[in-house]
Design a protein around this motif. Structure first.
Motif, PDB file in Angstrom:
ATOM      1  N   GLY A  88       0.864  -1.174   0.000  1.00  0.00           N
ATOM      2  CA  GLY A  88       0.000   0.000   0.000  1.00  0.00           C
ATOM      3  C   GLY A  88       0.895   1.217   0.000  1.00  0.00           C
ATOM      4  O   GLY A  88       1.994   1.177  -0.548  1.00  0.00           O
ATOM      5  N   VAL A  89       0.446   2.290   0.632  1.00  0.00           N
ATOM      6  CA  VAL A  89       1.249   3.508   0.640  1.00  0.00           C
ATOM      7  C   VAL A  89       1.822   3.764   2.036  1.00  0.00           C
ATOM      8  O   VAL A  89       1.489   3.083   3.000  1.00  0.00           O
ATOM      9  N   HIS A  90       2.685   4.778   2.122  1.00  0.00           N
ATOM     10  CA  HIS A  90       3.528   4.926   3.308  1.00  0.00           C
ATOM     11  C   HIS A  90       2.737   5.149   4.592  1.00  0.00           C
ATOM     12  O   HIS A  90       3.086   4.598   5.644  1.00  0.00           O
ATOM     13  N   PHE A  91       1.654   5.944   4.527  1.00  0.00           N
ATOM     14  CA  PHE A  91       0.928   6.193   5.776  1.00  0.00           C
ATOM     15  C   PHE A  91       0.323   4.894   6.315  1.00  0.00           C
ATOM     16  O   PHE A  91       0.161   4.736   7.528  1.00  0.00           O
ATOM     17  N   MET A  92      -0.021   3.960   5.443  1.00  0.00           N
ATOM     18  CA  MET A  92      -0.555   2.673   5.889  1.00  0.00           C
ATOM     19  C   MET A  92       0.515   1.859   6.594  1.00  0.00           C
ATOM     20  O   MET A  92       0.246   1.191   7.606  1.00  0.00           O
ATOM     21  N   VAL A 105       8.224  -3.723  10.189  1.00  0.00           N
ATOM     22  CA  VAL A 105       7.271  -3.356   9.141  1.00  0.00           C
ATOM     23  C   VAL A 105       8.058  -2.831   7.951  1.00  0.00           C
ATOM     24  O   VAL A 105       8.904  -1.943   8.094  1.00  0.00           O
ATOM     25  N   LEU A 106       7.772  -3.387   6.773  1.00  0.00           N
ATOM     26  CA  LEU A 106       8.480  -3.016   5.552  1.00  0.00           C
ATOM     27  C   LEU A 106       7.528  -2.371   4.552  1.00  0.00           C
ATOM     28  O   LEU A 106       6.379  -2.806   4.419  1.00  0.00           O
ATOM     29  N   ILE A 107       7.997  -1.353   3.856  1.00  0.00           N
ATOM     30  CA  ILE A 107       7.275  -0.752   2.738  1.00  0.00           C
ATOM     31  C   ILE A 107       8.137  -0.999   1.489  1.00  0.00           C
ATOM     32  O   ILE A 107       9.302  -0.602   1.450  1.00  0.00           O
ATOM     33  N   PRO A 108       7.612  -1.677   0.483  1.00  0.00           N
ATOM     34  CA  PRO A 108       8.458  -2.057  -0.664  1.00  0.00           C
ATOM     35  C   PRO A 108       9.039  -0.893  -1.457  1.00  0.00           C
ATOM     36  O   PRO A 108      10.066  -1.058  -2.116  1.00  0.00           O
ATOM     37  N   ASP A 109       8.384   0.275  -1.418  1.00  0.00           N
ATOM     38  CA  ASP A 109       8.893   1.441  -2.149  1.00  0.00           C
ATOM     39  C   ASP A 109       8.670   2.677  -1.293  1.00  0.00           C
ATOM     40  O   ASP A 109       7.523   3.032  -0.993  1.00  0.00           O
ATOM     41  N   LEU A 110       9.745   3.347  -0.920  1.00  0.00           N
ATOM     42  CA  LEU A 110       9.641   4.534  -0.059  1.00  0.00           C
ATOM     43  C   LEU A 110       8.907   5.682  -0.735  1.00  0.00           C
ATOM     44  O   LEU A 110       8.395   6.579  -0.065  1.00  0.00           O
ATOM     45  N   ALA A 111       8.843   5.668  -2.059  1.00  0.00           N
ATOM     46  CA  ALA A 111       8.177   6.747  -2.785  1.00  0.00           C
ATOM     47  C   ALA A 111       6.677   6.524  -2.933  1.00  0.00           C
ATOM     48  O   ALA A 111       6.001   7.324  -3.575  1.00  0.00           O
ATOM     49  N   ALA A 112       6.157   5.453  -2.354  1.00  0.00           N
ATOM     50  CA  ALA A 112       4.714   5.197  -2.411  1.00  0.00           C
ATOM     51  C   ALA A 112       4.022   6.110  -1.405  1.00  0.00           C
ATOM     52  O   ALA A 112       3.788   5.743  -0.253  1.00  0.00           O
ATOM     53  N   GLY A 113       3.719   7.315  -1.831  1.00  0.00           N
ATOM     54  CA  GLY A 113       3.155   8.327  -0.942  1.00  0.00           C
ATOM     55  C   GLY A 113       1.653   8.487  -1.126  1.00  0.00           C
ATOM     56  O   GLY A 113       0.951   7.563  -1.516  1.00  0.00           O
ATOM     57  N   HIS A 287       0.849   6.153  -6.811  1.00  0.00           N
ATOM     58  CA  HIS A 287       1.570   5.736  -5.607  1.00  0.00           C
ATOM     59  C   HIS A 287       1.310   4.262  -5.308  1.00  0.00           C
ATOM     60  O   HIS A 287       2.239   3.504  -5.018  1.00  0.00           O
ATOM     61  N   MET A 288       0.049   3.851  -5.357  1.00  0.00           N
ATOM     62  CA  MET A 288      -0.271   2.438  -5.147  1.00  0.00           C
ATOM     63  C   MET A 288       0.431   1.561  -6.177  1.00  0.00           C
ATOM     64  O   MET A 288       0.887   0.451  -5.870  1.00  0.00           O
ATOM     65  N   LYS A 289       0.532   2.068  -7.400  1.00  0.00           N
ATOM     66  CA  LYS A 289       1.110   1.263  -8.465  1.00  0.00           C
ATOM     67  C   LYS A 289       2.630   1.185  -8.383  1.00  0.00           C
ATOM     68  O   LYS A 289       3.258   0.500  -9.192  1.00  0.00           O
ATOM     69  N   ARG A 290       3.232   1.850  -7.434  1.00  0.00           N
ATOM     70  CA  ARG A 290       4.672   1.683  -7.206  1.00  0.00           C
ATOM     71  C   ARG A 290       4.956   0.342  -6.526  1.00  0.00           C
ATOM     72  O   ARG A 290       6.108  -0.116  -6.508  1.00  0.00           O
ATOM     73  N   ILE A 291       3.946  -0.255  -5.921  1.00  0.00           N
ATOM     74  CA  ILE A 291       4.120  -1.539  -5.256  1.00  0.00           C
ATOM     75  C   ILE A 291       3.916  -2.648  -6.294  1.00  0.00           C
ATOM     76  O   ILE A 291       2.897  -2.701  -6.975  1.00  0.00           O
ATOM     77  N   THR A 292       4.913  -3.529  -6.413  1.00  0.00           N
ATOM     78  CA  THR A 292       4.885  -4.610  -7.389  1.00  0.00           C
ATOM     79  C   THR A 292       5.328  -5.915  -6.720  1.00  0.00           C
ATOM     80  O   THR A 292       5.894  -5.903  -5.613  1.00  0.00           O
ATOM     81  N   LEU A 293       5.075  -7.021  -7.410  1.00  0.00           N
ATOM     82  CA  LEU A 293       5.605  -8.286  -6.892  1.00  0.00           C
ATOM     83  C   LEU A 293       7.119  -8.229  -6.757  1.00  0.00           C
ATOM     84  O   LEU A 293       7.685  -8.749  -5.789  1.00  0.00           O
ATOM     85  N   LYS A 294       7.782  -7.600  -7.715  1.00  0.00           N
ATOM     86  CA  LYS A 294       9.243  -7.554  -7.681  1.00  0.00           C
ATOM     87  C   LYS A 294       9.761  -6.830  -6.453  1.00  0.00           C
ATOM     88  O   LYS A 294      10.718  -7.282  -5.802  1.00  0.00           O
ATOM     89  N   ASN A 295       9.156  -5.663  -6.101  1.00  0.00           N
ATOM     90  CA  ASN A 295       9.723  -4.973  -4.932  1.00  0.00           C
ATOM     91  C   ASN A 295       9.205  -5.540  -3.612  1.00  0.00           C
ATOM     92  O   ASN A 295       9.838  -5.339  -2.571  1.00  0.00           O
ATOM     93  N   ILE A 296       8.085  -6.262  -3.627  1.00  0.00           N
ATOM     94  CA  ILE A 296       7.701  -7.016  -2.429  1.00  0.00           C
ATOM     95  C   ILE A 296       8.734  -8.118  -2.180  1.00  0.00           C
ATOM     96  O   ILE A 296       9.190  -8.328  -1.046  1.00  0.00           O
TER      97      ILE A 296
END
Length: 327
Positions: A88-92, A105-113, A287-296
């Motif tokens: 999801g995005v960073h605030f989540m 807790v991990l966020i796959p992409d720091l730019a997912a704002g 922002h949501m679309k910055r999360i992918t299987l690859k970065n998970i």
């Protein structure tokens, strides 16, 4: 016929879940990462929390817990795992960390704002308090931990009215989504002072869009997210959170429906309701679309990116979230 690769063979049951929305030719591009993620989750005792706006290969194939912001916040408290990956995005991800301070807790992409989270700062909240002394501050979960820390209580789109009315006051400050505040104000006698933040996805929908949809599809049922402008909500058949929209489709089963919200939501609900025809006006959340299987996969392999919150901020922000969850 060539034999399937080991990853394709192992992930065939996963593809069965999403074959209605992902063409067969695309699945081989996802299979290796999905297969690796399942093994990494087992090895690291990890779970993946995925928001309703994630793409189907994430939402239906590797996620352990799915839902809207409220559901993810509630379920994050009961997670039995060492590691939480927030798809999801960073605030989540911050909210998950607030409720699970002892877990990684991990966020796959720091730019997912989030455009809403970026529309307001902690200093802005303090200025609002100075301008309206004594008026309680209700803050949407789509905000940073620092903003939550300056608030009295949080809310989501699904419980905003209940939170506002739970305070038992005549006037509240509601931040930062102006349209959500206006839509809640139309349903309650509580005076609401709004901030001028908007969701860059939902603000693009218009009442004219709905009128055109009805001309093209006279039998369509229109469901609108309350982050949409009030004139959109006024002409929709129903307005509610992503969870409420999903429940509407599940219980009412309209023959044809349109969800005025982020694109992937329709794909994810359509998987579960093949009998419903989904019309898809496509507004993507970048922002949501910055999360992918690859970065998970990368997040689990490399333990990146770890979410941290200043303890002094976290303690105050956690109180605001927990007050919401207690309602």
């Amino acid at each position: 016929m060539a034999a399937l690769s080991p990853a394709l063979a192992r992930t065939a049951p996963l593809y069965d879940r999403v074959r209605r929305v992902i063409p067969p030719i695309e699945w081989p591009a996802f299979a290796d990462d999905a297969d690796a993620i399942l093994e990494l989750k087992r090895r690291r005792n990890a779970v993946i929390l995925a928001h309703n706006y994630q793409t189907p290969e994430i939402f239906h194939c590797v996620a352990d817990i799915v839902g809207d912001s409220l559901a993810l916040a509630r379920k994050a408290m009961t997670v039995d795992a060492n590691v939480i990956v927030l798809a999801g995005v960073h605030f989540m991800a911050e909210t998950a960390k607030l409720l699970n301070p002892d877990k990684t807790v991990l966020i796959p992409d720091l730019a997912a704002g989030c455009s809403l989270a970026e529309s307001i700062t902690a200093a802005d909240v303090r200025l609002m308090r100075e301008r309206y002394p004594g008026v309680p501050v209700v803050t949407y979960v789509n905000t940073s931990a620092a903003v939550k820390a300056e608030s009295d209580i949080c809310c989501t789109s699904g419980n905003a009215r209940a939170v506002v009315e739970s305070l038992g006051v005549k006037r509240v400050i509601m931040l930062p989504d102006e349209y959500l505040a206006q839509n809640v104000a139309a349903e309650t006698d509580v005076e609401i002072i709004a901030w001028k933040g908007h969701c860059e996805v939902h603000e693009r929908f218009s009442a004219d869009d709905i009128r055109q949809l009805r001309e093209d599809h006279p039998d369509v049922t229109v469901l609108a997210h309350p982050e949409c402008p009030p004139d959109v909500v006024a002409v929709a058949d129903f307005s509610g959170s992503t969870a409420a929209m999903s429940d509407y489709v599940a219980t009412r089963k309209p023959p044809r429906v349109v969800l005025m919200t982020e694109c992937s939501m329709s794909d994810n609900v359509a998987v579960q309701h093949p009998e419903v025809d989904f019309i898809r006006p496509c507004n993507l959340c970048p922002h949501m679309k910055r999360i992918t299987l690859k970065n998970i996969r990368s997040a689990l392999e490399k333990n990146e990116h770890v979410v941290t919150i200043d303890p002094a901020v976290a303690e105050r922000a956690r109180r605001a979230v927990e007050r919401m969850l207690a309602i």
